[in-house]
Design an enzyme around this catalytic site. Sequence first.
Site, PDB file in Angstrom:
ATOM      1  CB  SER A 145       5.455  10.722  15.834  1.00 36.35           C
ATOM      2  OG  SER A 145       6.121  11.470  14.459  1.00 36.35           O
ATOM      3  CE1 TYR A 159       0.308  11.056  14.070  1.00 33.19           C
ATOM      4  CE2 TYR A 159       2.062  12.097  13.805  1.00 33.19           C
ATOM      5  CZ  TYR A 159       1.552  11.059  13.888  1.00 33.19           C
ATOM      6  OH  TYR A 159       2.350   9.831  13.837  1.00 33.19           O
TER       7      TYR A 159
END
Length: 194
Positions: A145, A159
């Site tokens: 990401s 995350y």
Amino acid sequence: MKRKNILITGASSGLGKGMAMEFAKQGCNLALCARRVENLENLKIELLDVNPGISVFLRSLDVTNAEQVFEVFQAFDKDFKSIKGTLDRVIVNAGLGKGASIGKGYAGQNMQTAVTNFCGALSQMEAAMEIFRAQNHGHLVAISSMSAFRGLPREVTVYAATKAGLKSLAEGLRVDVLKKPIKVSSIFPGYIES
């Protein structure tokens, strides 16, 4: 080398489902796994409508169960061999986006995200690389990401940390197999509609 036989984890929705659709259009055979098999069964129907000439194999998988990860990947490898192929690419995509600010009573959610996104990814990478090393070729793709490049606040703190860990795993592994016919890639999507 055309990588025709592709395994995608977390394929029942979002990015995994989208990738499966694009690979089906290109004529790739697919091994799809996720926790929600009913969604995979519906997806298989859609994929075969797009390209009836491909093979689509499905299995349930919880990536936090390391033993199951190895069993499922090895079973998919056998599926591809049954159609005279090999497992050419594994896309480590399964993950969670749950979380909250650290210390605000959501330790369970944060831990679940950490275990799924990092330990689950490590299990997938181990299982994939075991197959790739044995056959001396393959392509491992880690879906990280953009959040991997900087620590982020509140609900994405854990995350982002897991995606940074995944980025680091893939980078180290890429160097480890640099002179071999095994490739390792990291993909860093931004926000996507899913």
